[in-house]
Design a protein around this motif. Structure first.
Motif, short mmCIF file in Angstrom:
data_model
loop_
_atom_site.label_atom_id
_atom_site.label_comp_id
_atom_site.label_asym_id
_atom_site.label_seq_id
_atom_site.Cartn_x
_atom_site.Cartn_y
_atom_site.Cartn_z
N GLN A 245 17.38 -16.74 88.62
CA GLN A 245 16.08 -16.55 89.25
C GLN A 245 15.10 -15.72 88.40
OE1 GLN A 245 16.77 -14.97 93.13
NE2 GLN A 245 18.06 -16.71 93.79
N ALA A 246 15.45 -15.41 87.17
CA ALA A 246 14.58 -14.58 86.31
C ALA A 246 13.23 -15.30 86.06
CB ALA A 246 15.28 -14.29 85.00
N PRO A 247 12.10 -14.59 86.07
CA PRO A 247 10.77 -15.21 85.84
C PRO A 247 10.51 -15.50 84.37
CG PRO A 247 10.53 -12.86 86.23
CD PRO A 247 11.98 -13.17 86.43
N VAL A 248 11.41 -15.12 83.51
CA VAL A 248 11.27 -15.35 82.08
C VAL A 248 12.44 -16.21 81.62
CG1 VAL A 248 10.01 -13.23 81.65
CG2 VAL A 248 12.51 -13.22 81.53
N GLY A 249 12.25 -16.87 80.49
CA GLY A 249 13.33 -17.69 79.98
C GLY A 249 14.42 -16.84 79.37
N VAL A 250 15.66 -17.17 79.69
CA VAL A 250 16.82 -16.42 79.18
C VAL A 250 17.85 -17.43 78.68
CG1 VAL A 250 18.64 -14.76 79.68
CG2 VAL A 250 16.43 -14.57 80.84
N ALA A 251 18.32 -17.16 77.45
CA ALA A 251 19.37 -18.01 76.89
C ALA A 251 20.47 -17.13 76.35
CB ALA A 251 18.81 -18.90 75.79
N LEU A 252 21.74 -17.58 76.56
CA LEU A 252 22.90 -16.88 76.04
C LEU A 252 23.37 -17.60 74.79
CD1 LEU A 252 24.89 -16.17 79.35
CD2 LEU A 252 23.24 -14.70 78.17
N ILE A 253 23.43 -16.84 73.65
CA ILE A 253 23.69 -17.44 72.35
C ILE A 253 25.00 -16.91 71.79
CG2 ILE A 253 22.80 -17.74 70.01
CD1 ILE A 253 20.01 -17.21 71.16
N PHE B 249 13.84 -20.99 81.05
CA PHE B 249 13.87 -21.26 79.62
C PHE B 249 13.77 -22.75 79.36
CE2 PHE B 249 15.57 -21.85 75.41
CZ PHE B 249 15.15 -20.74 74.70
N ALA B 250 14.50 -23.55 80.17
CA ALA B 250 14.46 -25.00 80.01
C ALA B 250 13.06 -25.52 80.28
CB ALA B 250 15.46 -25.65 80.96
N ALA B 251 12.40 -24.93 81.29
CA ALA B 251 11.05 -25.38 81.63
C ALA B 251 10.09 -25.07 80.50
CB ALA B 251 10.61 -24.71 82.93
N ILE B 252 10.20 -23.90 79.89
CA ILE B 252 9.33 -23.51 78.78
C ILE B 252 9.53 -24.46 77.61
CG2 ILE B 252 8.88 -21.70 77.07
CD1 ILE B 252 9.59 -19.65 79.26
N ALA B 253 10.81 -24.84 77.34
CA ALA B 253 11.10 -25.71 76.21
C ALA B 253 10.81 -27.17 76.51
CB ALA B 253 12.56 -25.56 75.82
N GLY B 254 10.60 -27.46 77.78
CA GLY B 254 10.29 -28.84 78.15
C GLY B 254 11.51 -29.75 78.11
N ARG B 255 12.64 -29.17 78.21
CA ARG B 255 13.87 -29.97 78.24
C ARG B 255 14.76 -29.53 79.42
NH1 ARG B 255 15.89 -29.88 71.89
NH2 ARG B 255 13.89 -30.51 70.93
N SER B 256 15.81 -30.33 79.69
CA SER B 256 16.74 -29.95 80.76
C SER B 256 17.73 -28.91 80.24
CB SER B 256 17.49 -31.16 81.28
OG SER B 256 18.36 -31.67 80.27
N GLN B 257 18.35 -28.25 81.17
CA GLN B 257 19.36 -27.25 80.78
C GLN B 257 20.52 -27.90 80.02
OE1 GLN B 257 19.52 -25.63 84.93
NE2 GLN B 257 19.74 -23.66 83.86
N LYS B 258 20.85 -29.11 80.40
CA LYS B 258 21.94 -29.82 79.75
C LYS B 258 21.58 -30.15 78.32
CE LYS B 258 24.96 -33.82 80.36
NZ LYS B 258 25.28 -35.01 81.18
N GLU B 259 20.31 -30.58 78.08
CA GLU B 259 19.89 -30.92 76.73
C GLU B 259 19.83 -29.69 75.84
OE1 GLU B 259 16.96 -34.77 77.50
OE2 GLU B 259 16.15 -32.73 77.71
N ILE C 23 17.87 -21.68 66.13
CA ILE C 23 16.98 -21.73 64.96
C ILE C 23 16.21 -23.04 64.94
CG2 ILE C 23 16.92 -21.77 62.42
CD1 ILE C 23 19.26 -19.86 62.44
N ASN C 24 16.83 -24.13 65.40
CA ASN C 24 16.22 -25.46 65.36
C ASN C 24 15.02 -25.58 66.29
OD1 ASN C 24 18.14 -26.24 63.50
ND2 ASN C 24 19.51 -27.12 65.04
N ILE C 25 14.95 -24.68 67.28
CA ILE C 25 13.81 -24.80 68.21
C ILE C 25 12.86 -23.61 68.05
CG2 ILE C 25 15.17 -26.14 69.87
CD1 ILE C 25 15.41 -23.55 71.52
#
Length: 632
Positions: A581-589, A603-613, A620-622
């Protein structure tokens, strides 16, 4: 009732012999037209048959007596009544004899012959009463002759029992070797001289040559000889022969009792035959009784010798030490095991006492064991046995302590309460005590290890359901170890309802396999709270049918671990909620590969992709090339 047809020939045979003896007696020695016999051997035959074969032989007696009555011309009803009395006579005698627990049908003792004579004489009264009353009612005998007829009748039947019944009872089993080869010549001489004397005495042989030299007392001498040398079998045979000779002479009016029938109705002959029977049979039984006593004494002596040999063998070979001591405690005798355990020879032991200070006896705690407290001395002084006392003694005076468990038994003087001597028996338990101490040390180490790891052990008797537990386990669940009692029922009722089915399933699986089983579950404590346990169990003992007898294992309190796991799960749940539910994008790397392994919806919404993708993509690629260095 099943008819036993094979029994009828025996009844018929008894009836025939009874009839023949009765008819002969009534023909040659009877009064009142053949109705009252002065000699009645049939009574002896009837009693012997009833004693040997049982009361079921009464029809044979009745038939024989009835037929004899008809043969001498009696009416049917008189013959039947007299036959009834003759039948009741042996039945009553048998009942009386069997009621007497001291009577032996084999006539082994003089008292057996005495009881046979007494009860036989009593039973004859039934025949006398019925017979004389029947003849009197029929008018065959006058009232004035009733008493004399009754007496003659009683005497005739009693003599038949005394003379004939022992003959049949004795000769139904032939004693092996009653006339051995070594006594054959003596037997022929004895019986031959007796026959010749009987012929001279009762049948008048050589009466003109020997005059009055031969008298009736000569037969007592021969029968006494036979009683001593040839026993009861020889006596009964000789007695029957003598009585037959006397009766034959009387029937023909010759010999010593040739005129007894006319003068005194055979009273003299009756008393003579009765006296001869009593003296000779009693004498034979007396000597047989003495012979049995000698045999029994010899057998007892051999048995005692065998028993003494057995005890001596046990005394010499038993592993248990045995020492005999007199009233002062001085050692009189000791077995080899005692020599081995104590480290002294018999010569060294003899003369020593329990109070000898050189034994250096001690208690288990190491304190001195005074001589006067030695079990043997206590048993001698108190007169009471002492059992299972543990003491250490100095072995062979070599500063080597041997531990023994000793018991002492006082032996009293015969017929007195005074102690005569005592014997002590003891086992060497040195090795047992060593192992016991090592086991205690091992158990203590195990207890400490289990206590340090917050564990307790259990031991389940699967037959009774009783459970033995360690003090640590009792304290673990809040109970006093001294009062806590556990069982399968108690344990099952303490299980958490949500865990009970799973735990009992695991318990049953453990019962049927030889592999250990582990399960975690909750159980109630003494205070009513719940604790988590991790239990490991394994069947440790099986019976011959491979059924489980005993299960052992451990309980470990894992409540702290379960609480930590629950706290971790709660923390993870809070983190997950914040992450999603965080209002910011969060990714675990992954710090090693740079791949993103979890992305929140923002984070998925910001990147315009699904969480699965997005999952698995290298960050680094994005990322814009100008920002990569800063991200690193």
């Amino acid at each position: 009732m099943k008819i036993r047809w094979h029994f009828f020939p025996k009844l018929a045979l008894l009836a025939v012999f009874y009839t023949l003896l009765a008819y002969a007696s009534l023909i040659h020695f009877s009064l009142f037209n053949g109705n009252v016999s002065l000699i009645w051997p049939s009574s002896g035959l009837a009693l012997a048959a009833i004693l040997i074969g049982g009361p079921q032989y009464w029809p044979g007696v009745f038939a024989g007596a009835f037929a004899a009555g008809l043969m001498v011309g009696d009416s049917v009803w008189i013959s039947a009544l007299i036959a009834l009395g003759n039948t009741l006579e042996p039945v009553i005698a048998r009942w009386l004899l069997l009621k007497n627990k001291t009577f032996n049908l084999a006539l082994d003792r003089p008292r057996d012959f005495g009881w046979l004579s007494v009860y036989g004489g009593i039973s004859v009264v039934a025949s006398v009463v019925i017979g004389t009353t029947s003849l009197w009612r029929a008018g065959i005998i006058p009232s004035s002759a009733l008493s004399s007829v009754a007496l003659n009748w009683w005497a005739a039947d009693t003599l038949g029992i005394v003379a004939i019944t022992p003959l049949i009872l004795i000769w139904r089993t032939l004693s092996p070797g009653w006339v051995g080869h070594n006594r054959l010549i003596e037997g022929l001489a004895c019986f031959g001289l007796m026959l010749i004397t009987g012929q001279a005495l009762f049948l008048g042989w050589l009466s003109g040559s020997i005059g009055t030299v031969v008298d009736c007392y000569w037969m007592f001498l021969f029968l006494a000889w036979i009683a001593v040398r040839f026993g009861i079998h020889g006596v009964t045979l000789a007695l029957t022969t003598t009585i037959l000779q006397a009766l034959w002479g009387t029937a023909h009016g010759v010999g010593y009792f040739g005129h007894s029938f006319e003068t005194d109705h055979l009273v003299d002959l009756w008393f003579y035959a009765l006296s001869l029977s009593f003296v000779s049979i009693s004498l034979a039984l007396f000597f047989r009784d003495r012979q049995f006593a000698v045999i029994d004494s010899e057998a007892a002596r051999k048995k005692i010798a065998k028993t003494e040999k057995t005890y001596r063998t046990l005394f010499q070979t038993v592993d248990q030490g045995i020492v005999y001591q007199d009233r002062s405690g001085t050692i009189m005798s000791a077995n080899p095991a005692a020599e081995r355990i104590l480290g002294l020879s018999l010569d060294q032991l003899q003369g020593k006492t329990s109070t000898d200070p050189h034994w250096q006896a001690i208690h288990e705690d190491g304190s001195p064991f005074p001589g006067e407290a030695h079990p043997t001395m206590v048993a001698i002084n108190t007169g009471k046995p002492i059992h299972g006392v543990v003491m250490g003694i100095n072995k062979s005076y070599m500063s080597q302590i041997v531990w023994i468990k000793i018991s002492a038994i006082p032996i009293f003087k015969e017929g007195s309460n005074e102690v005569d001597y005592a014997y002590a028996r003891f086992d060497d338990i040195t090795a047992d005590l060593k192992w016991e101490r090592e086991l205690k040390d091992s158990e203590e180490r195990l207890r400490l290890a289990l206590s340090a790891s917050h564990q307790g052990w259990f031991d389940v008797d699967l037959k009774t359901g009783e459970i033995t537990v360690s003090p640590e386990y009792a304290r673990m669940i809040g109970y006093d170890p001294d009062t806590f009692h556990s069982s399968l029922g108690e344990w099952k009722s303490s299980l958490h309802p949500e865990d009970r089915d799973a735990v009992m399933s695991a318990f049953q699986q453990c019962r049927t396999t030889e592999q250990p089983k582990t399960i975690e579950y909750r159980r109630r404590t003494a205070s009513g709270d719940w604790i988590w346990l991790s239990s490991v169990g394994k069947v440790a003992e099986w019976d011959q049918n491979h059924q489980p007898l005993r299960m052992v294992g451990t309980h470990r309190d894992i409540s702290d671990r379960k609480a930590a796991e629950e706290a971790l799960r709660a923390s993870e749940k809070r983190f997950r909620t914040m992450f999603e539910q965080a209002p910011v994008g969060v990714a675990l790397i992954d710090s090693y590969t740079g791949h993103m392994y979890e992305i929140n919806p923002k984070f998925a919404a910001i990147a315009g992709r699904s969480q699965k993708e997005m999952t698995g993509i290298d960050w680094i690629n994005i990322t814009h090339p100008d920002d990569v260095q800063e991200g690193l």
